[in-house]
Structure formats: C-alpha cells, structure tokens
Scaffold this active site. Sequence first.
Site, PDB file in Angstrom:
ATOM      1  N   SER A  33      -0.202   3.068   2.239  1.00  0.00           N
ATOM      2  CA  SER A  33      -0.456   3.341   0.814  1.00  0.00           C
ATOM      3  C   SER A  33      -1.122   2.112   0.194  1.00  0.00           C
ATOM      4  O   SER A  33      -1.717   1.304   0.973  1.00  0.00           O
ATOM      5  CB  SER A  33       0.856   3.658   0.061  1.00  0.00           C
ATOM      6  OG  SER A  33       1.049   3.795  -1.154  1.00  0.00           O
ATOM      7  N   ASN A  34      -0.969   1.965  -1.146  1.00  0.00           N
ATOM      8  CA  ASN A  34      -1.565   0.832  -1.810  1.00  0.00           C
ATOM      9  C   ASN A  34      -0.955   0.097  -2.903  1.00  0.00           C
ATOM     10  O   ASN A  34       0.479   0.585  -3.149  1.00  0.00           O
ATOM     11  CB  ASN A  34      -3.091   1.206  -2.352  1.00  0.00           C
ATOM     12  CG  ASN A  34      -2.884   2.491  -3.466  1.00  0.00           C
ATOM     13  OD1 ASN A  34      -2.210   2.236  -4.372  1.00  0.00           O
ATOM     14  ND2 ASN A  34      -3.559   3.471  -3.138  1.00  0.00           N
TER      15      ASN A  34
END
Length: 222
Positions: A33-34
């Site tokens: 993810s980020n």
Amino acid sequence: IESQFSIQKLSGKKLLVTAGPTKEALDPIRFLSNQSSGKMGYAIAEAARQAGAEVTLISGASLSDPKGMTVVHVTSAQEMHDAVMQRFATCDAVIKAAAVADYRPEHVASRKIKKSDGPMTLTMVRNPDILKALGEHKTDQLLVGFAAETDHLEDYAKKKLKSKHLDMLVANHASDGFGSETNKVTLYFADGRKQALERMQKQQVARHICNALSGLFEMSGS
Ligand code: CTP
Ligand code: CA
C-alpha cells in the site's frame, strides 16, 4: 463556520469523491500500500456535503464514516475502479483524491507465504488508471485529479491535466501533505489558469477546491 460555507454552492450536484490508499494483496495476510491517510479526500467529501452536494465517498482509508453521505469501502485499485465506473454515468463530477496503487502483485498466494519458501522475487503488474479511463469516457462530468510529486511538480501537473482530460488538477509536493493536518497545494485548470494556495488546514484546502469546482460548474453553464 459551517454557516459561512452554507451558501450551498454545490446544491443539487452529485459528486463522487475517492479517498485514501488502495491495498494490493500478496497473500491472505499481507498487502502492499502507500502513505495516504485519506484525510484530504474526507475533508473534500465533507466540504462538498456542507456546500449542498449529494456525495458518494469511495474510500480505501481506515477513517470513520462521515455523516450525511453514502460511503463505499474498497480495498484494491480494481475494486475502486469498479465502484467508480458503476456510478460514473449518473454523477456530475468526480474528485479523485485517492492514492491508487499503480501496480499489484501478479499472483496472490491463496495460503500464507512462508519464509522457508526461500528468497522471494515479486512480479508486479499495472492496475487500471481509473482517472484516465474516466477522462476517455466522460460526457459532461467535471473531473478533478490530484498529484503528489517529489520533483518537477508543475511539469507533471500540466502533463497529467492534459493526458487524463481533467478540468482541474490539485498538485502538491509529496513532503507537504502526507500524514499532515495541513497541505500546501496549487490548483491547475484546463484553461491554463493556476491558483497557488498558502499552507492551510486540509478542511480549508477542501473548501477552496469545492469553490473552484463550483466556479467550473458555473462556467460550463450547469
Ligand atoms: N489515478 C487513478 N488510477 C490509477 C492511478 C492514479 O485514478 N491507477 C489518479 C489518482 O487518483 C490521481 C491522479 O490519477 O487523482 C494522479 O495520480 P498520480 O499517481 O499522481 O499519477 P499517475 O498517472 O499514476 O502517474 P505517476 O504515479 O507515474 O506519477
Ligand atoms: Ca501513480
């Protein structure tokens, strides 16, 4: 403060707002993810509701649901793509504040990957570019994109505005917004105008974006 903003500038408008990161599964336990918190997108959804819009928030973030709007939770970029596409034809504008993962693991293991399996090489494949697809399919919807960059902000902003057929792009330096309660953004418009905002609370940034959007609705005669 809500009353100052209750001029109902977006009344009657149906808005899709996307927010937060997407998560791309690797196995039943892990994902990639980020850093996106979703706060900017949620602030925009809330500001748009206060301005009278009918808001659908499509979110990959782990924040509590705002009142007075429809909230659709998604995990992966593909799920966000499907949720947006399903609702696109009947909306008046899309504000794509989400930080969509550009890649996903080519294979999702059905069982937990064990370290005893040995060194791991991960092959990543491209996710659909949701905003680009919207730009190619739009009829009279307004499209607002976001870009967080580490360098060459203005160049990339102008390129994204054009290549995705956007009406407005909200750009900031990556160091200015992530994880913060404030943001410092510049708005770029399809007609070449540009509006640099001071650093301010994300709620205030959100109001500027909603005001700018309302201006675009006026200019388009809707
Ligand atoms: N976006 C999208 N779908 C993707 C990737 C991005 O809808 N698969 C949207 C984002 O929500 C944002 C805008 O496109 O509004 C710009 O995202 P950004 O990551 O800055 O641009 P990319 O086109 O992905 O280019 P790059 O990451 O290489 O800079
Ligand atoms: Ca990207």
